[in-house]
Design a protein around this motif. Structure first.
Motif, PDB file in Angstrom:
ATOM      1  N   LYS A  15     -21.399 -15.530  38.124  1.00 16.77           N
ATOM      2  CA  LYS A  15     -21.876 -14.315  38.792  1.00 16.77           C
ATOM      3  C   LYS A  15     -23.140 -13.807  38.109  1.00 16.77           C
ATOM      4  O   LYS A  15     -23.339 -14.015  36.903  1.00 16.77           O
ATOM      5  CB  LYS A  15     -20.805 -13.214  38.760  1.00 16.77           C
ATOM      6  N   ALA A  16     -23.957 -13.112  38.895  1.00 13.45           N
ATOM      7  CA  ALA A  16     -25.193 -12.519  38.385  1.00 13.45           C
ATOM      8  C   ALA A  16     -25.355 -11.145  39.022  1.00 13.45           C
ATOM      9  O   ALA A  16     -25.755 -11.041  40.179  1.00 13.45           O
ATOM     10  CB  ALA A  16     -26.386 -13.407  38.719  1.00 13.45           C
ATOM     11  N   ASP A  17     -24.993 -10.105  38.292  1.00 16.81           N
ATOM     12  CA  ASP A  17     -25.088  -8.735  38.794  1.00 16.81           C
ATOM     13  C   ASP A  17     -26.396  -8.112  38.348  1.00 16.81           C
ATOM     14  O   ASP A  17     -26.790  -8.233  37.183  1.00 16.81           O
ATOM     15  CB  ASP A  17     -23.932  -7.883  38.266  1.00 16.81           C
ATOM     16  N   THR A  18     -27.044  -7.426  39.275  1.00 17.32           N
ATOM     17  CA  THR A  18     -28.315  -6.786  38.982  1.00 17.32           C
ATOM     18  C   THR A  18     -28.475  -5.525  39.804  1.00 17.32           C
ATOM     19  O   THR A  18     -27.661  -5.239  40.678  1.00 17.32           O
ATOM     20  CB  THR A  18     -29.476  -7.786  39.218  1.00 17.32           C
ATOM     21  N   ASP A  19     -29.531  -4.783  39.515  1.00 18.89           N
ATOM     22  CA  ASP A  19     -29.832  -3.577  40.272  1.00 18.89           C
ATOM     23  C   ASP A  19     -30.124  -3.949  41.728  1.00 18.89           C
ATOM     24  O   ASP A  19     -30.570  -5.063  42.026  1.00 18.89           O
ATOM     25  CB  ASP A  19     -31.049  -2.861  39.677  1.00 18.89           C
ATOM     26  N   ALA A  20     -29.905  -2.993  42.629  1.00 19.09           N
ATOM     27  CA  ALA A  20     -30.053  -3.243  44.063  1.00 19.09           C
ATOM     28  C   ALA A  20     -31.428  -3.804  44.427  1.00 19.09           C
ATOM     29  O   ALA A  20     -31.539  -4.664  45.293  1.00 19.09           O
ATOM     30  CB  ALA A  20     -29.781  -1.958  44.842  1.00 19.09           C
ATOM     31  N   GLN A  21     -32.473  -3.353  43.753  1.00 17.45           N
ATOM     32  CA  GLN A  21     -33.822  -3.821  44.100  1.00 17.45           C
ATOM     33  C   GLN A  21     -34.010  -5.311  43.791  1.00 17.45           C
ATOM     34  O   GLN A  21     -34.907  -5.950  44.315  1.00 17.45           O
ATOM     35  CB  GLN A  21     -34.887  -2.989  43.408  1.00 17.45           C
ATOM     36  N   TYR A  22     -33.149  -5.867  42.935  1.00 17.67           N
ATOM     37  CA  TYR A  22     -33.223  -7.288  42.577  1.00 17.67           C
ATOM     38  C   TYR A  22     -32.031  -8.074  43.119  1.00 17.67           C
ATOM     39  O   TYR A  22     -31.696  -9.134  42.595  1.00 17.67           O
ATOM     40  CB  TYR A  22     -33.316  -7.441  41.057  1.00 17.67           C
ATOM     41  N   LEU A  23     -31.405  -7.563  44.165  1.00 20.03           N
ATOM     42  CA  LEU A  23     -30.229  -8.196  44.745  1.00 20.03           C
ATOM     43  C   LEU A  23     -30.488  -9.664  45.096  1.00 20.03           C
ATOM     44  O   LEU A  23     -29.661 -10.528  44.812  1.00 20.03           O
ATOM     45  CB  LEU A  23     -29.764  -7.434  45.988  1.00 20.03           C
ATOM     46  N   LEU A  24     -31.638  -9.964  45.698  1.00 18.37           N
ATOM     47  CA  LEU A  24     -31.944 -11.350  46.060  1.00 18.37           C
ATOM     48  C   LEU A  24     -32.006 -12.257  44.836  1.00 18.37           C
ATOM     49  O   LEU A  24     -31.625 -13.422  44.912  1.00 18.37           O
ATOM     50  CB  LEU A  24     -33.274 -11.437  46.820  1.00 18.37           C
ATOM     51  N   LEU A  25     -32.464 -11.731  43.723  1.00 18.57           N
ATOM     52  CA  LEU A  25     -32.526 -12.513  42.488  1.00 18.57           C
ATOM     53  C   LEU A  25     -31.121 -12.886  42.026  1.00 18.57           C
ATOM     54  O   LEU A  25     -30.846 -14.041  41.699  1.00 18.57           O
ATOM     55  CB  LEU A  25     -33.270 -11.743  41.401  1.00 18.57           C
ATOM     56  N   GLY A  26     -30.219 -11.905  42.016  1.00 23.96           N
ATOM     57  CA  GLY A  26     -28.839 -12.177  41.639  1.00 23.96           C
ATOM     58  C   GLY A  26     -28.193 -13.174  42.583  1.00 23.96           C
ATOM     59  O   GLY A  26     -27.504 -14.105  42.149  1.00 23.96           O
ATOM     60  N   GLN A  27     -28.432 -13.012  43.882  1.00 25.37           N
ATOM     61  CA  GLN A  27     -27.879 -13.936  44.865  1.00 25.37           C
ATOM     62  C   GLN A  27     -28.453 -15.340  44.688  1.00 25.37           C
ATOM     63  O   GLN A  27     -27.743 -16.325  44.831  1.00 25.37           O
ATOM     64  CB  GLN A  27     -28.145 -13.417  46.275  1.00 25.37           C
ATOM     65  N   TYR A  28     -29.747 -15.406  44.368  1.00 22.65           N
ATOM     66  CA  TYR A  28     -30.363 -16.711  44.127  1.00 22.65           C
ATOM     67  C   TYR A  28     -29.661 -17.429  42.966  1.00 22.65           C
ATOM     68  O   TYR A  28     -29.308 -18.593  43.077  1.00 22.65           O
ATOM     69  CB  TYR A  28     -31.865 -16.563  43.825  1.00 22.65           C
ATOM     70  N   PHE A  29     -29.459 -16.720  41.871  1.00 16.92           N
ATOM     71  CA  PHE A  29     -28.816 -17.348  40.715  1.00 16.92           C
ATOM     72  C   PHE A  29     -27.390 -17.781  41.043  1.00 16.92           C
ATOM     73  O   PHE A  29     -26.963 -18.868  40.646  1.00 16.92           O
ATOM     74  CB  PHE A  29     -28.864 -16.429  39.496  1.00 16.92           C
ATOM     75  N   GLU A  30     -26.647 -16.958  41.770  1.00 15.95           N
ATOM     76  CA  GLU A  30     -25.275 -17.325  42.114  1.00 15.95           C
ATOM     77  C   GLU A  30     -25.221 -18.527  43.059  1.00 15.95           C
ATOM     78  O   GLU A  30     -24.402 -19.425  42.880  1.00 15.95           O
ATOM     79  CB  GLU A  30     -24.552 -16.141  42.757  1.00 15.95           C
ATOM     80  N   THR A  31     -26.094 -18.546  44.056  1.00 10.80           N
ATOM     81  CA  THR A  31     -26.044 -19.556  45.105  1.00 10.80           C
ATOM     82  C   THR A  31     -26.767 -20.842  44.749  1.00 10.80           C
ATOM     83  O   THR A  31     -26.315 -21.933  45.090  1.00 10.80           O
ATOM     84  CB  THR A  31     -26.646 -18.983  46.412  1.00 10.80           C
TER      85      THR A  31
END
Length: 109
Positions: A15-31
């Motif tokens: 999992k990669a949790d981040t602030d809402a403005q970087y949501l795509l970044l967290g999703q990129y790392f997870e996916t």
């Protein structure tokens, strides 16, 4: 600096949790990274090649997210979103997050 926390959930998923403005970044790392240290290493090597001028950039699409890297910026986008979703950040910020992910994954192995 981007605040992102890497961890494994109760089922062992990366999992990669981040602030809402970087949501795509967290999703990129997870996916796309999926907790695979080799993916981090390959991306860090590519960034090094770009930084020293051996390579102009990188652009591609993985499971669900696209990634474009040039000498100054990184753009991430969701290939399947109905509304265009993109995140554009400095290369230095992406590299720092990638290095942090690499370190996290080293400690987990």
């Amino acid at each position: 600096m981007i605040n992102i926390q890497f961890y494994r959930d109760a089922e062992g998923y990366f999992k990669a949790d981040t602030d809402a403005q970087y949501l795509l970044l967290g999703q990129y790392f997870e996916t796309e990274v999926q907790g695979v240290i080799g993916v981090c290493a390959d991306l860090l090597e590519t960034i090094q090649e770009i930084e020293i001028g051996d390579r102009n950039g990188l652009e591609g699409v993985g499971n669900a997210y696209g990634l474009k890297i040039n000498s100054t910026r990184v753009t991430i986008w969701n290939e399947f979103a109905e509304n265009e979703q993109t995140l554009d950040i400095p290369l230095s910020d992406f590299k720092q997050v990638l290095e942090n992910c690499y370190i996290f994954l080293q400690t987990m192995s």
